[in-house]
Design an enzyme around this catalytic site. Structure first.
Site, PDB file in Angstrom:
ATOM      1  N   PHE A 126       0.869  -1.184   0.000  1.00 56.66           N
ATOM      2  CA  PHE A 126       0.000   0.000   0.000  1.00 56.66           C
ATOM      3  C   PHE A 126       0.903   1.230   0.000  1.00 56.66           C
ATOM      4  CE2 PHE A 126      -2.992   3.093   1.563  1.00 56.66           C
ATOM      5  CZ  PHE A 126      -4.249   2.622   1.251  1.00 56.66           C
ATOM      6  N   TYR A 226     -11.139   0.151  10.855  1.00 56.93           N
ATOM      7  CA  TYR A 226     -12.361   0.480  10.093  1.00 56.93           C
ATOM      8  C   TYR A 226     -12.649  -0.497   8.974  1.00 56.93           C
ATOM      9  CZ  TYR A 226      -8.745   3.006   7.402  1.00 56.93           C
ATOM     10  OH  TYR A 226      -7.609   3.340   6.716  1.00 56.93           O
ATOM     11  N   LYS A 227     -11.783  -1.507   8.765  1.00 55.41           N
ATOM     12  CA  LYS A 227     -12.061  -2.503   7.720  1.00 55.41           C
ATOM     13  C   LYS A 227     -12.845  -3.653   8.364  1.00 55.41           C
ATOM     14  CE  LYS A 227      -8.239  -0.793   4.994  1.00 55.41           C
ATOM     15  NZ  LYS A 227      -6.781  -0.768   4.849  1.00 55.41           N
ATOM     16  N   ARG A 374     -11.965  -5.162  -6.816  1.00 54.94           N
ATOM     17  CA  ARG A 374     -11.796  -5.863  -5.541  1.00 54.94           C
ATOM     18  C   ARG A 374     -13.148  -6.209  -4.931  1.00 54.94           C
ATOM     19  NH1 ARG A 374      -8.320  -3.008  -0.921  1.00 54.94           N
ATOM     20  NH2 ARG A 374     -10.203  -1.738  -0.885  1.00 54.94           N
TER      21      ARG A 374
HETATM   22  C1  LIG Z   1      -6.151   0.525   4.824  1.00 55.38           C
HETATM   23  C2  LIG Z   1      -4.682   0.530   4.831  1.00 55.38           C
HETATM   24  C3  LIG Z   1      -3.956   1.640   5.282  1.00 55.38           C
HETATM   25  C4  LIG Z   1      -4.666   2.880   5.712  1.00 55.38           C
HETATM   26  O1  LIG Z   1      -3.859   3.728   6.452  1.00 55.38           O
HETATM   27  P1  LIG Z   1      -4.475   5.011   7.145  1.00 55.38           P
HETATM   28  O2  LIG Z   1      -3.365   5.593   7.893  1.00 55.38           O
HETATM   29  O3  LIG Z   1      -5.621   4.548   7.995  1.00 55.38           O
HETATM   30  O4  LIG Z   1      -4.995   5.907   6.079  1.00 55.38           O
HETATM   31  C5  LIG Z   1      -2.583   1.544   5.312  1.00 55.38           C
HETATM   32  N1  LIG Z   1      -1.945   0.436   4.905  1.00 55.38           N
HETATM   33  C6  LIG Z   1      -2.608  -0.639   4.459  1.00 55.38           C
HETATM   34  C7  LIG Z   1      -1.856  -1.852   4.029  1.00 55.38           C
HETATM   35  C8  LIG Z   1      -3.997  -0.611   4.389  1.00 55.38           C
HETATM   36  O5  LIG Z   1      -4.661  -1.660   3.928  1.00 55.38           O
END
Ligand SMILES: *Cc1c(COP(=O)(O)O)cnc(C)c1O
Length: 415
Positions: A126, A226-227, A374
């Site tokens: 990510f 939040y997921k 997805r």
């Molecule tokens: C959802 C997600 C994030 C989100 O990071 P935030 O700091 O909450 O915006 C980061 N890394 C991964 C791998 C994710 O899936």
């Protein structure tokens, strides 16, 4: 398809998690396959947040820091989350964002391996993980190098090759884009064999499968709430620090809430000896009440059953879509459910438009650039027949080229 239909109906009848759907409010007629981006609304969330606002804030005012337990809330929620990820109580705290927590975890890991020069990351991770890792490394003493694993490369071989130059491995357990899952225990053990540390991002694993942070010897871990944990939009994230490191490591973002005694208002920072050291500033109390409601959706839930159902849901969807042999649609996740997290994805050159067309049919998935559609399967609230309905909608949209309609091509800010 008829045989799959019967299979799905039977799976719903046999589902040990069927009652958990009642813990959520899901709009009528929606098949929600985006719980890997934003979990659905827990039934109790509005009441919990409203009580926080009206009673704790409205009536209790500033006294609620003590009387309503606000001060302890980040730690209390950490202890509540601990069994879901296999952590020891007192070693996990809910705070800040995943991005910030990753910065803290990396800084802390590097403070334990000062003589080492390299951190190994997944080049396909990510983007925020890559950005924040580079900024954490730039700020660390001696600015260690960020080395990226190539797509498809075996991390174990690279870890062995880096040997005693390696300070830490920092990667996501499950890929946000393809759903491919790494062997957390094996990568952690390989890092340890070189005297390095393992920092894991569990955003796409926590709440979707059993995890064993303590037993796997993970050094640091972070994730969002939040997921699959259903904490609500922008809910605070979490960070885990293994017991063997907690007293020794430094936390690079020293703020007053991580001080040993914040209300002594000392001009010099003295780190709290416990997991509280990983707080920075004042906790996001209203959002934390959302996390509390999200974690309550896991009360009494067997995570092995969650994983089993997740694989079954994903397989029904994948098999149905693949059986249709759709033009220009390719599987983008591992075909083996044991090798992926709780999502199934397909590539299509016009994936964004296809996903928009599905959303109009009330099948909600999402799109990750450049071409990945997805579909996340949150086992607490999805039914097997819904996985099939989603597959049927996808097949219909692609076969009839519904996605070609112009309105589906317009890109929104959030995809
Ligand atoms: C959802 C997600 C994030 C989100 O990071 P935030 O700091 O909450 O915006 C980061 N890394 C991964 C791998 C994710 O899936």
């Amino acid at each position: 398809m008829a045989r799959l239909e019967e299979e799905a109906e039977q799976a719903d009848r046999d589902d040990p998690l069927t009652a958990a759907r009642q813990r959520f409010t899901i709009p009528e007629g929606v098949v929600y396959l985006d719980g890997n981006s934003l979990g659905a609304l827990p039934r109790g969330a509005a009441e919990t947040i409203e009580r926080c606002v009206r009673r704790e804030w409205g009536e209790g005012l500033v006294g609620s820091w003590n009387e309503a337990g606000w001060y302890e809330l980040p730690l209390r929620l950490g202890d509540r989350l601990a069994p879901i990820v296999g952590a020891e109580p007192g070693h996990l705290v809910v705070c800040d964002t995943t991005t910030l927590n990753l910065y803290k975890a990396l800084g802390a890991a590097l403070s334990l391996r000062r003589e080492r020069r390299v951190v190994l990351v997944d080049g396909g991770d990510f983007p925020t993980n890559l950005y924040i890792t580079r900024s954490a490394l730039a700020a660390a003493p001696g600015a260690p190098e960020c080395v990226e694993l190539e797509p498809g490369e075996d991390p174990l071989a690279r870890i062995a090759a880096l040997g005693d130059r390696l300070a830490a491995v920092a990667m996501s357990h499950v890929s946000y884009r393809t759903g491919a899952m790494r062997d957390l225990a094996a990568v952690t053990a390989a890092a340890h064999r070189q005297g390095a540390l393992a920092v894991w991002d569990l955003c796409h694993s926590a709440g979707a499968m059993p995890l064993e942070l303590a037993r796997s010897g993970v050094d640091f871990a972070v994730g969002c709430t939040y997921k699959y944990l259903n904490g609500g939009p922008g809910a605070p994230a979490w960070i885990y620090v293994a017991p063997c490191h907690l007293a020794e490591c430094e936390q690079p973002l020293a703020g007053w809430m991580g001080h040993a005694s914040p209300f002594d208002f000392e001009p010099r920072h003295r780190r709290h000896p416990g997991i509280r050291a990983f707080l920075c500033g004042t906790p996001h109390i209203v959002s934390m009440r959302g996390v509390e409601a999200g974690l309550a959706t896991f009360d009494g839930i067997d995570l092995a059953a969650v994983r089993e159902k997740s694989m079954r849901l994903g397989e029904l969807f994948r098999r149905a879509v693949e059986a249709a042999r759709l033009p220009r649609v390719e599987l983008a996740c591992p075909a083996d459910p044991a090798a992926r997290g709780s999502q199934v994805c397909f590539r299509h050159p016009r994936g964004y438009a296809v996903v928009q067309a599905l959303i109009e049919q009330r099948v909600i998935g999402d799109f990750r650039a450049p071409d990945v559609m997805r579909f996340g399967f949150a086992p607490l609230y999805l039914r097997h027949v819904e996985a099939l309905r989603a597959a049927r909608s996808l097949i219909g949209c692609v076969e009839a080229e519904v996605w070609r309609q112009e309105r589906f091509a317009r890109r929104a800010d959030v995809t």
